[in-house]
Enzyme design. Structure first.
Site, PDB file in Angstrom:
ATOM      1  N   ASP A  47       0.845  -1.197   0.000  1.00 33.43           N
ATOM      2  CA  ASP A  47       0.000   0.000   0.000  1.00 33.43           C
ATOM      3  C   ASP A  47       0.880   1.246   0.000  1.00 33.43           C
ATOM      4  O   ASP A  47       1.550   1.534   0.988  1.00 33.43           O
ATOM      5  CB  ASP A  47      -0.900   0.005   1.246  1.00 33.43           C
ATOM      6  CG  ASP A  47      -1.855   1.189   1.249  1.00 33.43           C
ATOM      7  OD1 ASP A  47      -2.973   1.039   0.731  1.00 33.43           O
ATOM      8  OD2 ASP A  47      -1.475   2.271   1.757  1.00 33.43           O
ATOM      9  N   TYR A  52       3.386   9.793  -0.785  1.00 31.47           N
ATOM     10  CA  TYR A  52       4.436   9.205   0.067  1.00 31.47           C
ATOM     11  C   TYR A  52       5.819   9.386  -0.552  1.00 31.47           C
ATOM     12  O   TYR A  52       6.833   9.228   0.129  1.00 31.47           O
ATOM     13  CB  TYR A  52       4.207   7.698   0.310  1.00 31.47           C
ATOM     14  CG  TYR A  52       2.907   7.320   1.001  1.00 31.47           C
ATOM     15  CD1 TYR A  52       2.073   8.276   1.566  1.00 31.47           C
ATOM     16  CD2 TYR A  52       2.515   5.982   1.087  1.00 31.47           C
ATOM     17  CE1 TYR A  52       0.872   7.922   2.184  1.00 31.47           C
ATOM     18  CE2 TYR A  52       1.315   5.621   1.719  1.00 31.47           C
ATOM     19  CZ  TYR A  52       0.503   6.594   2.241  1.00 31.47           C
ATOM     20  OH  TYR A  52      -0.677   6.236   2.846  1.00 31.47           O
ATOM     21  N   LYS A  77      -2.457   5.916  -4.530  1.00 33.66           N
ATOM     22  CA  LYS A  77      -3.557   6.859  -4.248  1.00 33.66           C
ATOM     23  C   LYS A  77      -3.339   8.205  -4.929  1.00 33.66           C
ATOM     24  O   LYS A  77      -2.202   8.665  -5.074  1.00 33.66           O
ATOM     25  CB  LYS A  77      -3.669   7.086  -2.728  1.00 33.66           C
ATOM     26  CG  LYS A  77      -3.645   5.804  -1.922  1.00 33.66           C
ATOM     27  CD  LYS A  77      -3.887   6.020  -0.438  1.00 33.66           C
ATOM     28  CE  LYS A  77      -3.580   4.751   0.346  1.00 33.66           C
ATOM     29  NZ  LYS A  77      -2.178   4.645   0.767  1.00 33.66           N
ATOM     30  N   HIS A 108      -7.316   9.683  -2.189  1.00 37.50           N
ATOM     31  CA  HIS A 108      -6.649   9.619  -0.877  1.00 37.50           C
ATOM     32  C   HIS A 108      -7.482  10.286   0.227  1.00 37.50           C
ATOM     33  O   HIS A 108      -7.591   9.756   1.334  1.00 37.50           O
ATOM     34  CB  HIS A 108      -5.261  10.271  -0.997  1.00 37.50           C
ATOM     35  CG  HIS A 108      -4.272   9.810   0.015  1.00 37.50           C
ATOM     36  ND1 HIS A 108      -2.930   9.732  -0.235  1.00 37.50           N
ATOM     37  CD2 HIS A 108      -4.423   9.400   1.298  1.00 37.50           C
ATOM     38  CE1 HIS A 108      -2.298   9.288   0.833  1.00 37.50           C
ATOM     39  NE2 HIS A 108      -3.193   9.090   1.781  1.00 37.50           N
TER      40      HIS A 108
HETATM   41  N1  LIG Z   1      -5.073   6.542   3.528  1.00 37.22           N
HETATM   42  C1  LIG Z   1      -4.460   7.259   4.436  1.00 37.22           C
HETATM   43  O1  LIG Z   1      -4.718   8.461   4.610  1.00 37.22           O
HETATM   44  C2  LIG Z   1      -3.427   6.611   5.296  1.00 37.22           C
HETATM   45  C3  LIG Z   1      -2.974   7.241   6.458  1.00 37.22           C
HETATM   46  C4  LIG Z   1      -2.035   6.583   7.254  1.00 37.22           C
HETATM   47  C5  LIG Z   1      -1.575   5.320   6.887  1.00 37.22           C
HETATM   48  N2  LIG Z   1      -2.006   4.729   5.727  1.00 37.22           N
HETATM   49  C6  LIG Z   1      -1.502   3.409   5.296  1.00 37.22           C
HETATM   50  O2  LIG Z   1      -1.528   2.490   6.383  1.00 37.22           O
HETATM   51  C7  LIG Z   1      -0.207   1.977   6.602  1.00 37.22           C
HETATM   52  C8  LIG Z   1       0.017   1.585   8.045  1.00 37.22           C
HETATM   53  O3  LIG Z   1      -0.283   2.656   8.907  1.00 37.22           O
HETATM   54  P1  LIG Z   1       0.813   3.577   9.640  1.00 37.22           P
HETATM   55  O4  LIG Z   1       2.112   3.488   8.961  1.00 37.22           O
HETATM   56  O5  LIG Z   1       0.188   4.912   9.791  1.00 37.22           O
HETATM   57  O6  LIG Z   1       0.882   2.994  11.111  1.00 37.22           O
HETATM   58  P2  LIG Z   1       0.996   1.565  11.823  1.00 37.22           P
HETATM   59  O7  LIG Z   1       1.246   0.492  10.849  1.00 37.22           O
HETATM   60  O8  LIG Z   1      -0.175   1.481  12.754  1.00 37.22           O
HETATM   61  O9  LIG Z   1       2.276   1.800  12.743  1.00 37.22           O
HETATM   62  C9  LIG Z   1       3.566   1.962  12.228  1.00 37.22           C
HETATM   63  C10 LIG Z   1       4.500   2.184  13.415  1.00 37.22           C
HETATM   64  O10 LIG Z   1       4.492   1.027  14.260  1.00 37.22           O
HETATM   65  C11 LIG Z   1       5.808   0.509  14.379  1.00 37.22           C
HETATM   66  N3  LIG Z   1       5.691  -0.952  14.353  1.00 37.22           N
HETATM   67  C12 LIG Z   1       5.301  -1.725  13.295  1.00 37.22           C
HETATM   68  N4  LIG Z   1       5.303  -3.020  13.649  1.00 37.22           N
HETATM   69  C13 LIG Z   1       5.689  -3.088  14.938  1.00 37.22           C
HETATM   70  C14 LIG Z   1       5.887  -4.150  15.842  1.00 37.22           C
HETATM   71  N5  LIG Z   1       5.685  -5.406  15.493  1.00 37.22           N
HETATM   72  N6  LIG Z   1       6.309  -3.847  17.111  1.00 37.22           N
HETATM   73  C15 LIG Z   1       6.522  -2.568  17.469  1.00 37.22           C
HETATM   74  N7  LIG Z   1       6.334  -1.506  16.674  1.00 37.22           N
HETATM   75  C16 LIG Z   1       5.934  -1.764  15.398  1.00 37.22           C
HETATM   76  C17 LIG Z   1       6.598   1.050  13.214  1.00 37.22           C
HETATM   77  O11 LIG Z   1       7.958   1.219  13.579  1.00 37.22           O
HETATM   78  P3  LIG Z   1       9.222   0.910  12.626  1.00 37.22           P
HETATM   79  O12 LIG Z   1       8.848   1.275  11.221  1.00 37.22           O
HETATM   80  O13 LIG Z   1      10.268   1.803  13.219  1.00 37.22           O
HETATM   81  O14 LIG Z   1       9.544  -0.544  12.797  1.00 37.22           O
HETATM   82  C18 LIG Z   1       5.930   2.418  13.002  1.00 37.22           C
HETATM   83  O15 LIG Z   1       6.456   3.363  13.900  1.00 37.22           O
HETATM   84  C19 LIG Z   1       0.672   3.130   6.107  1.00 37.22           C
HETATM   85  O16 LIG Z   1       2.025   2.759   5.969  1.00 37.22           O
HETATM   86  C20 LIG Z   1      -0.045   3.495   4.835  1.00 37.22           C
HETATM   87  O17 LIG Z   1       0.233   2.533   3.831  1.00 37.22           O
HETATM   88  C21 LIG Z   1      -2.946   5.350   4.942  1.00 37.22           C
END
Ligand SMILES: NC(=O)c1ccc[n+]([C@@H]2O[C@H](COP(=O)([O-])OP(=O)(O)OC[C@H]3O[C@@H](n4cnc5c(N)ncnc54)[C@H](OP(=O)(O)O)[C@@H]3O)[C@@H](O)[C@H]2O)c1
Length: 274
Positions: A47, A52, A77, A108
């Site tokens: 994704d 990004y 997106k 988005h």
């Molecule tokens: N459509 C939208 O507007 C929108 C908005 C936000 C996100 N997204 C999508 O959703 C995806 C995921 O959401 P997100 O990146 O916001 O947040 P997330 O996946 O909830 O959290 C990512 C954070 O958690 C840490 N992490 C991941 N796995 C872990 C584990 N097993 N143990 C401890 N910490 C862990 C990562 O650290 P490290 O990387 O340092 O390991 C990073 O700091 C995004 O990458 C994007 O593709 C979409």
């Protein structure tokens, strides 16, 4: 697709792997190693988004992997300043990704202050009919935004990608999505790691000899959400994929359901002004 990850049927007949890999905030330096590790681990769903700034790196990792295109599910997106220029924006993203077609293309944000999401939704249909995307959907849409597009256009989005994690369960919006045949994708599934500190989650993780992240991701899968946790840390990328050899029981699911507290870690689409 790898056998281990279940797929979810979209309303247009396509299938999406329920677990993927998110790349928001993954830098130009980290993107190729992170996506390569994810693909080696077994993730087949990535994704990304134009905003990004890492579509090229995603494309390079895909190319380097040697995996067949049909075995991968790629989402990108449309950014908010391109609501009137959707076909061109989709072509630019494809160019950066080095692909002829994405599996899923999303608006988005509705961004009513800056964009024109109903106009964009009209053009998204063209993106699909030109074959630039297999499926089309939206992100950060609330009921009011979904109602606005469905009032004038028959095509129903295949997915609505929204912020969703244990402390922001979004029950009403998820139910509304389902009532329209729209699959809910849960972004920031770990609450940007904040939900990992929750005592109830840690208690279940200790009991099952799993990590807090695995417990939360398993909760998403059992609740039917599509998820794509982000990590640049190889051992976490692998940990977040090991979800298919255990289950949460009813009591565990209920305990996590009870954590909903309206805790947003991102921007509320109602007030987003970018
Ligand atoms: N459509 C939208 O507007 C929108 C908005 C936000 C996100 N997204 C999508 O959703 C995806 C995921 O959401 P997100 O990146 O916001 O947040 P997330 O996946 O909830 O959290 C990512 C954070 O958690 C840490 N992490 C991941 N796995 C872990 C584990 N097993 N143990 C401890 N910490 C862990 C990562 O650290 P490290 O990387 O340092 O390991 C990073 O700091 C995004 O990458 C994007 O593709 C979409």
């Amino acid at each position: 697709m790898t056998d281990v990850v279940p797929t979810v049927a979209l309303n247009d007949g396509n299938l999406i792997p329920q677990l993927g890999f998110g790349v928001w905030q993954v830098s130009t330096e980290d993107i190729v190693p992170a996506v390569s590790t994810a693909l080696e681990t077994g993730y087949r769903h990535i994704d990304t988004a134009a905003v990004y700034g890492n579509e090229e790196g995603v494309g390079k990792a895909i190319k380097d992997s040697g995996l067949a295109r049909d075995d991968l599910f790629v989402t990108t997106k449309l950014w908010n300043d391109q609501h009137h220029n959707v076909v061109d924006a989709a072509k630019k993203s494809l160019d950066k990704l080095g692909l002829d077609q994405v599996n899923l293309y999303l608006i988005h944000w509705p961004s009513p202050a800056k964009g024109d999401f109903t106009k964009a939704w009209e053009q998204m249909q063209e993106v699909r009919s030109l074959g630039l995307a297999k499926s089309i959907g939206v992100s950060n849409f609330h009921q009011v935004h979904l109602d606005a597009i469905l009032a004038i256009i028959d095509t129903v989005p295949a997915v609505n990608q929204i912020e969703l994690h244990p402390t922001l369960a979004q029950r009403e919006l998820t139910a509304y999505n389902a009532s329209k045949g729209i699959v809910t994708e849960a972004y920031s599934p770990l609450g940007l790691s904040k939900d990992l500190e929750n005592a109830a989650v840690i208690e279940i993780a200790d009991k099952l000899n799993r990590t807090a992240a695995q417990v939360i991701l398993r909760w998403h899968l059992q609740r039917g959400h599509v998820v794509f946790p982000k990590s640049v840390t190889p051992h976490r990328i692998k940990e977040n994929f090991r979800l298919f050899d255990f289950e949460l029981d009813k009591a565990d699911l209920k305990a996590i359901d009870a954590l909903d507290a309206g805790n947003r870690v991102g921007v509320d689409p109602e007030v987003a002004d970018f």
